[in-house]
Design a protein around this motif. Structure first.
Motif, PDB file in Angstrom:
ATOM      1  N   UNK A 162       0.588  -1.574  -0.318  1.00  0.00           N
ATOM      2  CA  UNK A 162       0.000  -0.094  -0.183  1.00  0.00           C
ATOM      3  C   UNK A 162       0.681   1.360  -0.061  1.00  0.00           C
ATOM      4  N   UNK A 163       1.757   1.224   0.309  1.00  0.00           N
ATOM      5  CA  UNK A 163       2.792   2.470   0.580  1.00  0.00           C
ATOM      6  C   UNK A 163       3.800   2.594  -0.630  1.00  0.00           C
ATOM      7  N   UNK A 164       3.566   1.733  -1.568  1.00  0.00           N
ATOM      8  CA  UNK A 164       4.175   2.038  -2.867  1.00  0.00           C
ATOM      9  C   UNK A 164       2.821   3.092  -3.637  1.00  0.00           C
ATOM     10  N   UNK A 165       2.043   2.195  -3.699  1.00  0.00           N
ATOM     11  CA  UNK A 165       0.878   2.298  -4.246  1.00  0.00           C
ATOM     12  C   UNK A 165       0.774   3.969  -3.633  1.00  0.00           C
ATOM     13  N   UNK A 166       0.510   4.115  -2.905  1.00  0.00           N
ATOM     14  CA  UNK A 166       0.677   5.904  -2.817  1.00  0.00           C
ATOM     15  C   UNK A 166       1.150   6.830  -3.172  1.00  0.00           C
ATOM     16  N   UNK A 167       2.963   6.668  -2.566  1.00  0.00           N
ATOM     17  CA  UNK A 167       3.506   7.463  -2.870  1.00  0.00           C
ATOM     18  C   UNK A 167       4.340   7.631  -4.432  1.00  0.00           C
ATOM     19  N   UNK A 168       3.900   6.237  -5.347  1.00  0.00           N
ATOM     20  CA  UNK A 168       4.983   6.307  -6.418  1.00  0.00           C
ATOM     21  C   UNK A 168       3.617   6.116  -6.913  1.00  0.00           C
ATOM     22  N   UNK A 172      -1.165  12.572  -4.387  1.00  0.00           N
ATOM     23  CA  UNK A 172      -1.791  14.271  -4.774  1.00  0.00           C
ATOM     24  C   UNK A 172      -0.390  14.921  -5.713  1.00  0.00           C
ATOM     25  N   UNK A 173      -1.167  15.214  -6.418  1.00  0.00           N
ATOM     26  CA  UNK A 173      -0.152  16.417  -7.068  1.00  0.00           C
ATOM     27  C   UNK A 173       0.245  18.143  -6.193  1.00  0.00           C
ATOM     28  N   UNK A 174       1.032  18.541  -7.222  1.00  0.00           N
ATOM     29  CA  UNK A 174       1.951  19.020  -6.824  1.00  0.00           C
ATOM     30  C   UNK A 174       0.899  20.598  -6.205  1.00  0.00           C
ATOM     31  N   UNK A 175      -0.104  21.172  -6.775  1.00  0.00           N
ATOM     32  CA  UNK A 175      -0.696  22.019  -6.454  1.00  0.00           C
ATOM     33  C   UNK A 175      -0.967  21.596  -4.707  1.00  0.00           C
ATOM     34  N   UNK A 176      -1.904  20.383  -5.247  1.00  0.00           N
ATOM     35  CA  UNK A 176      -2.771  19.773  -4.010  1.00  0.00           C
ATOM     36  C   UNK A 176      -2.021  20.067  -2.658  1.00  0.00           C
ATOM     37  N   UNK A 228       1.744   3.966  13.605  1.00  0.00           N
ATOM     38  CA  UNK A 228       2.172   4.519  12.215  1.00  0.00           C
ATOM     39  C   UNK A 228       0.774   4.187  11.699  1.00  0.00           C
ATOM     40  N   UNK A 229       0.062   5.143  10.448  1.00  0.00           N
ATOM     41  CA  UNK A 229      -0.726   5.398   9.634  1.00  0.00           C
ATOM     42  C   UNK A 229      -0.681   6.590   8.424  1.00  0.00           C
ATOM     43  N   UNK A 230      -1.595   5.881   7.565  1.00  0.00           N
ATOM     44  CA  UNK A 230      -1.676   6.881   6.082  1.00  0.00           C
ATOM     45  C   UNK A 230      -2.686   7.912   6.659  1.00  0.00           C
ATOM     46  N   UNK A 248      -5.625   7.890  -4.611  1.00  0.00           N
ATOM     47  CA  UNK A 248      -6.513   9.088  -5.450  1.00  0.00           C
ATOM     48  C   UNK A 248      -6.004  10.698  -4.354  1.00  0.00           C
ATOM     49  N   UNK A 249      -5.269  10.299  -3.547  1.00  0.00           N
ATOM     50  CA  UNK A 249      -5.309  12.271  -3.223  1.00  0.00           C
ATOM     51  C   UNK A 249      -6.064  12.448  -1.777  1.00  0.00           C
ATOM     52  N   UNK A 250      -7.547  11.573  -1.772  1.00  0.00           N
ATOM     53  CA  UNK A 250      -9.002  12.025  -0.790  1.00  0.00           C
ATOM     54  C   UNK A 250      -8.309  11.359   0.431  1.00  0.00           C
TER      55      UNK A 250
END
Length: 287
Positions: A26-32, A40-44, A243-245, A250-252
């Motif tokens: 899961x961390x890879x899916x989120x971070x990468x 999360x996009x740069x502007x977010x 520890x949690x995300x 999807x950035x939400x």
């Protein structure tokens, strides 16, 4: 409950099983990012002042350290860590925090103020020495040393009788993950409650780390029962961590990241906050 032992030392590579988890979990899916979702996009992701972040040091030397992980949830990812800090490290962080404690504040509408209805505690910025830097690096290593993720300068929080922090999320977009580490736990009450989480499988296997009484109630600082305790409540145990995300691929934000520091009934609880920020494209300043 899935448990694993890990040993961290900056002199050698992290064990293969640990690397495999971050390469495919899961961390890879989120971070990468993944093919079906976006990060999360740069502007977010708001840009932070460099003074609020810490940066890796190439010549940092840290002792080896072993801890054990227990995966309560993989979606969202929440990991309980036994022995994240040694007893000596926890005592050291308390000692260097003591001169710096001041009443904790909350932010609302862009304004910072005291609000005892929301939060009653004291907070302290932790001075950075070699021990602190090694703990910062341990937190980065746990998350896979992602280039775009930076640890915020560490803070400790002290709760006496009646001390609490009502249910909340850890900050806005960009603060992607949280560690809650227990530095001192000479108290009753003061658990960390996630009302929207549930234990999958046999709850009894978790009773060493979480409250298992089905009749647990929320008791206010006035001693009055406020309601029934729902979800999962982690016991404050010195040296251990949660520890949690905070955000998904999807950035939400994860609704399950809603949590509280329950009122301390007697004694003192001191916690360590380790927050990590997603800062895509950030250039590390010359030190």
């Amino acid at each position: 409950m899935v448990a694993s032992n890990f040993r961290l030392g900056l002199e050698y590579l992290i064990p293969f099983a640990f690397v495999s988890f971050f390469a495919s979990g899961p961390i890879k899916d989120f971070l990468y990012g993944s093919s079906s979702s976006r990060s999360l996009s740069t502007h977010e992701a708001p840009r932070l002042d460099t003074e609020k972040l810490v940066f890796p040091e190439e010549d940092l030397s840290c002792p080896d350290h072993t801890f054990q992980t227990h995966y309560l949830s993989t979606d969202p990812l929440l990991v309980y860590i036994s022995g994240f800090l040694s007893e000596e490290e926890a005592d050291h962080l308390v000692k260097i925090s003591l001169p710096h404690f001041a009443p904790s504040t909350v932010w609302s509408g862009g304004h910072e103020a005291l609000d005892p209805n929301v939060r009653v505690s004291e907070k302290a910025p932790i001075p950075r020495d070699n021990t602190v830097k090694c703990i910062e690096e341990r937190a980065r290593a746990f998350q896979g040393w992602r280039p775009d993720v930076f640890v915020e300068r560490l803070w400790s929080q002290r709760y006496g009788p009646g001390g609490h922090y009502v249910h909340h999320y850890d900050g806005g977009p960009g603060r992607i993950s949280s560690f809650m580490v227990y530095l001192e736990a000479n108290c009753t009450g003061g658990g960390t409650n996630f009302p929207r989480l549930k234990v999958q499988g046999d709850k009894r296997k978790w009773c060493e780390f979480i409250e298992c009484d089905e009749n647990d109630e929320i008791v206010g600082e006035d001693g009055q029962v406020k309601g029934k305790l729902e979800g999962v409540t982690f016991k404050p145990i010195k040296g251990n961590a949660v520890f949690w995300l905070n955000y998904g691929p999807d950035g939400r934000g994860y609704e399950e990241a809603w949590h509280a520091g329950l009122p301390v009934m007697t004694g003192t609880k001191i916690g360590l906050n380790i927050w990590s920020w997603y800062q895509p494209g950030f250039q590390i300043p010359d030190m």
